[in-house]
Design an enzyme around this catalytic site. Structure first.
Site, PDB file in Angstrom:
ATOM      1  N   TYR A 197     -30.472  15.314  -9.835  1.00 26.61           N
ATOM      2  CA  TYR A 197     -29.477  16.118  -9.099  1.00 26.61           C
ATOM      3  C   TYR A 197     -28.059  15.919  -9.649  1.00 26.61           C
ATOM      4  O   TYR A 197     -27.342  16.885  -9.941  1.00 26.61           O
ATOM      5  CB  TYR A 197     -29.547  15.744  -7.613  1.00 26.61           C
ATOM      6  CG  TYR A 197     -28.484  16.384  -6.775  1.00 26.61           C
ATOM      7  CD1 TYR A 197     -28.595  17.701  -6.364  1.00 26.61           C
ATOM      8  CD2 TYR A 197     -27.332  15.667  -6.409  1.00 26.61           C
ATOM      9  CE1 TYR A 197     -27.596  18.295  -5.606  1.00 26.61           C
ATOM     10  CE2 TYR A 197     -26.339  16.249  -5.641  1.00 26.61           C
ATOM     11  CZ  TYR A 197     -26.474  17.565  -5.250  1.00 26.61           C
ATOM     12  OH  TYR A 197     -25.481  18.156  -4.516  1.00 26.61           O
ATOM     13  N   TYR A 211     -22.411  27.952   1.813  1.00 26.28           N
ATOM     14  CA  TYR A 211     -22.512  27.015   2.948  1.00 26.28           C
ATOM     15  C   TYR A 211     -22.024  27.666   4.235  1.00 26.28           C
ATOM     16  O   TYR A 211     -22.401  28.811   4.518  1.00 26.28           O
ATOM     17  CB  TYR A 211     -21.756  25.708   2.645  1.00 26.28           C
ATOM     18  CG  TYR A 211     -21.989  25.243   1.237  1.00 26.28           C
ATOM     19  CD1 TYR A 211     -23.258  24.825   0.844  1.00 26.28           C
ATOM     20  CD2 TYR A 211     -20.986  25.277   0.274  1.00 26.28           C
ATOM     21  CE1 TYR A 211     -23.506  24.441  -0.467  1.00 26.28           C
ATOM     22  CE2 TYR A 211     -21.234  24.892  -1.033  1.00 26.28           C
ATOM     23  CZ  TYR A 211     -22.493  24.470  -1.386  1.00 26.28           C
ATOM     24  OH  TYR A 211     -22.732  24.102  -2.670  1.00 26.28           O
ATOM     25  N   VAL A 234     -18.235  22.860  -6.090  1.00 29.04           N
ATOM     26  CA  VAL A 234     -16.959  22.172  -5.811  1.00 29.04           C
ATOM     27  C   VAL A 234     -16.094  21.978  -7.046  1.00 29.04           C
ATOM     28  O   VAL A 234     -14.961  21.513  -6.930  1.00 29.04           O
ATOM     29  CB  VAL A 234     -17.097  20.803  -5.093  1.00 29.04           C
ATOM     30  CG1 VAL A 234     -17.517  20.953  -3.666  1.00 29.04           C
ATOM     31  CG2 VAL A 234     -17.985  19.864  -5.849  1.00 29.04           C
ATOM     32  N   SER A 286     -22.540  22.842  -7.738  1.00 32.05           N
ATOM     33  CA  SER A 286     -23.645  23.436  -6.972  1.00 32.05           C
ATOM     34  C   SER A 286     -24.110  24.791  -7.482  1.00 32.05           C
ATOM     35  O   SER A 286     -25.141  25.290  -7.029  1.00 32.05           O
ATOM     36  CB  SER A 286     -23.249  23.581  -5.507  1.00 32.05           C
ATOM     37  OG  SER A 286     -23.218  22.319  -4.901  1.00 32.05           O
ATOM     38  N   LYS A 295     -27.567  24.891  -8.692  1.00 31.09           N
ATOM     39  CA  LYS A 295     -28.701  24.968  -7.753  1.00 31.09           C
ATOM     40  C   LYS A 295     -29.421  26.317  -7.841  1.00 31.09           C
ATOM     41  O   LYS A 295     -30.598  26.411  -7.492  1.00 31.09           O
ATOM     42  CB  LYS A 295     -28.201  24.704  -6.333  1.00 31.09           C
ATOM     43  CG  LYS A 295     -27.636  23.281  -6.152  1.00 31.09           C
ATOM     44  CD  LYS A 295     -26.948  23.101  -4.804  1.00 31.09           C
ATOM     45  CE  LYS A 295     -26.320  21.710  -4.674  1.00 31.09           C
ATOM     46  NZ  LYS A 295     -25.537  21.573  -3.421  1.00 31.09           N
TER      47      LYS A 295
END
Ligand SMILES: NC(=O)CC[C@H](N)C(=O)O
Length: 309
Positions: free
Chosen positions: A191, A243, A261, A64, A67
């Site tokens: 993605y 998050y 992760v 991630s 991103k």
């Protein structure tokens, strides 16, 4: 204040001793094969130093953290129109949560949860085949790091596609609200591949340096984004980058950060340095356990915080 080089070495030595390393992610089977004892850290300062400790040249799955770069690229393509399809609020939910999407009509809370990043992938697909969009993302990251050896780990991408039931659910659900313009499997193809980019701490810290330097690459002076955009991406990282652990990371570390992760974290000390840390074991929120602790210690040692006077 200690020399940064010594602070990095101290933190790496301390982390090597710890037995409470968290759990490596296994829901993407390929990530479960990584040795939890690995630890690397790198800092790239605005005045041009590249300092590393531990396994800082070992490539890992950035997941991630990618991103941040896809958001940067998509903002470059469509500007603030992006915010009509993705929100800017922390979700307070896990990265792969679906619960808010129904109430919020398929508009994800922010670009860093999976749903938001899938919409960003969909934006990057406009006018392209998935292969071209993936190539554009990879080349952008290579350009930022000034390193053409950075690659996509195809086995990780395949492993994630094979087990990505939740991400398929998120994409299909958003498609039903009209918030994906391409077929869900195409947006997901982009993605999964950007999540599977493999980088070392050194490469990641180099790629993030424009965010620590008002949008400009400090080595070349070239502008990647405007200073305002760099600040805004930093604000998203601070509020949403971890998050449902974002508040805790801001409280403990005090700088914008983005986790993955794979156990990596990109941290930005505005005006000072871009940091990358990697320890594959995760905490309960799916963020690197020792990575967060290492950045907390480093920030304290160096008196780094966006709230420091
Ligand atoms: N938090 C993460 O790094 C999650 C990214 C991962 N590729 C997923 O979609 O589940």
């Amino acid at each position: 204040m200690p020399e940064l080089e010594h602070a990095l070495a101290d933190v790496a030595a301390e982390m090597a001793e710890r037995s409470d390393r968290g759990d490596v992610a296994t829901y993407i089977p390929q990530l479960g094969k990584v040795d939890p004892k690995r630890f690397g850290i790198a800092a790239v300062t605005n005045d041009g130093r590249v300092l590393v400790a531990g396994d800082a040249d070992q490539a890992f799955s950035i997941q991630s953290i990618s991103k941040v770069f896809t958001l940067t690229l998509a903002l470059g393509n469509v500007g603030d129109a992006l915010w009509q399809r993705v929100g800017r609020e922390p979700s307070g939910n896990p990265f792969n949560s679906i619960v808010q999407l129904e109430h919020e009509n398929g508009i994800p809370r922010n670009p860093f949860i999976n749903a938001g990043a899938i919409v960003v992938s969909d934006i990057l697909l406009a006018g392209h085949q998935p292969r071209e969009a993936i190539g554009e993302i990879l080349r952008f990251i290579q350009f930022l790091a000034d390193d053409e050896t950075i690659i996509i780990d195809r086995e990780v991408a395949a492993s994630e596609r094979a087990t990505g039931y939740r991400n398929f659910a998120l994409a299909n659900y958003m498609k039903s609200f009209g918030n994906l313009h391409h077929a869900p499997e195409l947006a997901l193809g982009v993605y999964f591949h950007h999540c599977a980019i493999a980088m070392s701490c050194r490469q990641l810290a180099l790629a993030g340096r424009f965010l620590a330097n008002g949008g400009k690459n400090p080595a070349t002076g070239h502008s990647v984004v405007s200073a305002e955009r760099a600040r805004r991406i930093g604000a998203m990282m601070l509020t949403c980058g971890h998050y449902d652990g974002s508040g805790d990371f801001a409280f403990r570390v005090g700088i914008p950060g983005k986790s993955g992760v794979g156990g990596g974290i990109l941290g930005i000390v505005p005006g000072v340095a871009s940091l990358a840390v990697w320890s594959p074991g995760l905490n309960a929120n799916g963020n690197s356990k020792l990575g967060s602790i290492a950045l907390e210690k480093l920030a304290r040692m160096m008196n780094w915080s966006i709230f420091a006077p």
